[in-house]
Write a protein that holds these residues in place. Sequence first.
Motif, PDB file in Angstrom:
ATOM      1  N   GLU A  82       0.828  -1.213   0.000  1.00  0.00           N
ATOM      2  CA  GLU A  82       0.000   0.000   0.000  1.00  0.00           C
ATOM      3  C   GLU A  82       0.859   1.259   0.000  1.00  0.00           C
ATOM      4  N   GLU A 118       2.604   1.741  -3.362  1.00  0.00           N
ATOM      5  CA  GLU A 118       1.720   2.290  -4.384  1.00  0.00           C
ATOM      6  C   GLU A 118       1.572   3.802  -4.222  1.00  0.00           C
ATOM      7  N   LYS A 119       1.487   4.257  -2.980  1.00  0.00           N
ATOM      8  CA  LYS A 119       1.402   5.696  -2.723  1.00  0.00           C
ATOM      9  C   LYS A 119       2.660   6.417  -3.201  1.00  0.00           C
ATOM     10  N   SER A 120       3.809   5.815  -2.977  1.00  0.00           N
ATOM     11  CA  SER A 120       5.076   6.418  -3.402  1.00  0.00           C
ATOM     12  C   SER A 120       5.143   6.536  -4.918  1.00  0.00           C
ATOM     13  N   LYS A 121       4.667   5.496  -5.607  1.00  0.00           N
ATOM     14  CA  LYS A 121       4.673   5.524  -7.066  1.00  0.00           C
ATOM     15  C   LYS A 121       3.738   6.615  -7.606  1.00  0.00           C
ATOM     16  N   LYS A 122       2.575   6.747  -6.977  1.00  0.00           N
ATOM     17  CA  LYS A 122       1.631   7.789  -7.406  1.00  0.00           C
ATOM     18  C   LYS A 122       2.224   9.183  -7.187  1.00  0.00           C
ATOM     19  N   ALA A 123       2.883   9.347  -6.048  1.00  0.00           N
ATOM     20  CA  ALA A 123       3.512  10.647  -5.759  1.00  0.00           C
ATOM     21  C   ALA A 123       4.615  10.951  -6.767  1.00  0.00           C
ATOM     22  N   GLU A 173       4.782   9.799  -9.835  1.00  0.00           N
ATOM     23  CA  GLU A 173       4.165  10.091 -11.126  1.00  0.00           C
ATOM     24  C   GLU A 173       3.620  11.527 -11.163  1.00  0.00           C
ATOM     25  N   LYS A 174       3.049  11.952 -10.051  1.00  0.00           N
ATOM     26  CA  LYS A 174       2.536  13.310  -9.956  1.00  0.00           C
ATOM     27  C   LYS A 174       3.678  14.318 -10.082  1.00  0.00           C
ATOM     28  N   ARG A 186       4.770  14.610 -13.715  1.00  0.00           N
ATOM     29  CA  ARG A 186       3.899  15.460 -14.532  1.00  0.00           C
ATOM     30  C   ARG A 186       4.173  16.935 -14.256  1.00  0.00           C
TER      31      ARG A 186
END
Length: 328
Positions: free
Chosen positions: A110, A113-118, A120-121, A124
Motif C-alpha cells: 500500500e 503504491e502511494k510512493s509511485k503515485k507521488a 508520477e505526480k 507530470r
Amino acid sequence: MITAYCYAAIATTWPVLRTVGEQSVMSACATKLMAPRMLKPHFVERTARPLATATSTLQSARERRLLKGVLLEASERQESAAGALREQLERGTDVSDIAESANACGLPEEELEKSKKAAEKQRRRAELVPVRLAEVESMQKQIEDLLVALSDADADMAEVRARMCDIGLGKRLETFDVDSVRQYGRPDGFRGLVLTSPRGVPILVGKKGIESDALLRQTARGADLWFQVREGPGSRVLLRVSMHKSFGKGNRSCMEMAANLAAYFSQARTHDEPVEVMYTDSRRVAARGSKIGQMKYSKRLGSLEGNPAAVADAVKEAQLEQAGWGYS
C-alpha cells in the motif's frame, strides 16, 4: 498710489480747461484711469497658467511613480518565480529512482503504491516546468520593455497603463499605494535628486545652497563619500556607502556615477571633455559654518574624471519621476 495722484491732477486742472473739447479728452483719460478692473483678467490668466502647469507636472510625476512601482514589484515577483523554476528544472527527479528507492526500503504494498503515485505526480509537474518558465520569462520581457518605455521623457503613460492592464496588472494599479512608498535613500526634508548606482547604492545630489549642504552633512556617515568638481561651482554629491555594508573599495562603477553626477550639476555640463571631480569621506568635509559640506583639495582621497553626458538620461528620468517627491 499712482491712480490717486491722477485723480488729484484731474480735480486740479478741470476748472481751468477752456473748451469742451479739452474737457472731453480729459474725461476719456479719466475713464481709462478709473477702470483698472479691465486689466484683471489679463493678470489672472498669467498667474493661473504656471499653477496649472505645476499641478499637471505633479500629477504626471505621481502617475509615473505609480506605474514604475507596480512594474518593479511585478518584476521582482517574476524574477523570484523564474529562479525557483530554474532550480526545480536543474534539480529534476527521476521517477524510476524514486520507485527503486521505495522498493529497496521494503515498504508494504500500500505504501509502495502511494510512493509511485507521488512520483508520477511529480513527474507530470516536472514536465510543466519548462512551459511555466517560458511564460514567466515572457512576462519578464514585457515588464522590462514597459520600464524602458516609461523611462522616456515623452512616454505615453496612458498607453503604458493600458499595456500593463493587458498583461494582468490592472488590479494592482488600483490597489498600489504610491503615496506610502518612501524613496530608498532619501532623508526627511531633502529636496534634491536621489539616484541609484549600478550596485544599488543611493546617490544624493544636493541643491545649491547652504541649507542643502547642511542637510547632506547631517545625513552623511563616516564611510559615505562626497564628490564635487575641483574647479568652479557645483552641487555636492553624496554616495551613501554606509547603507550598503557589502560595498567594497572595488566598486568603481558607483564612484564613477557619482563623479559623473557632480560634473553634470556644475558648469561643466556642456563641456565635451571630462572634468576633474574630487572625492573624500565625511570626516574630511567641513562640518559647520558657512563652508559646511565643502571639501579642500588637500583633504581629498582621490580624483576621478566626471563625464556629464554619461548620466544625462538617468538625470532626466529622475527629474521626471521625483517632481512630487520633494525635488524642485
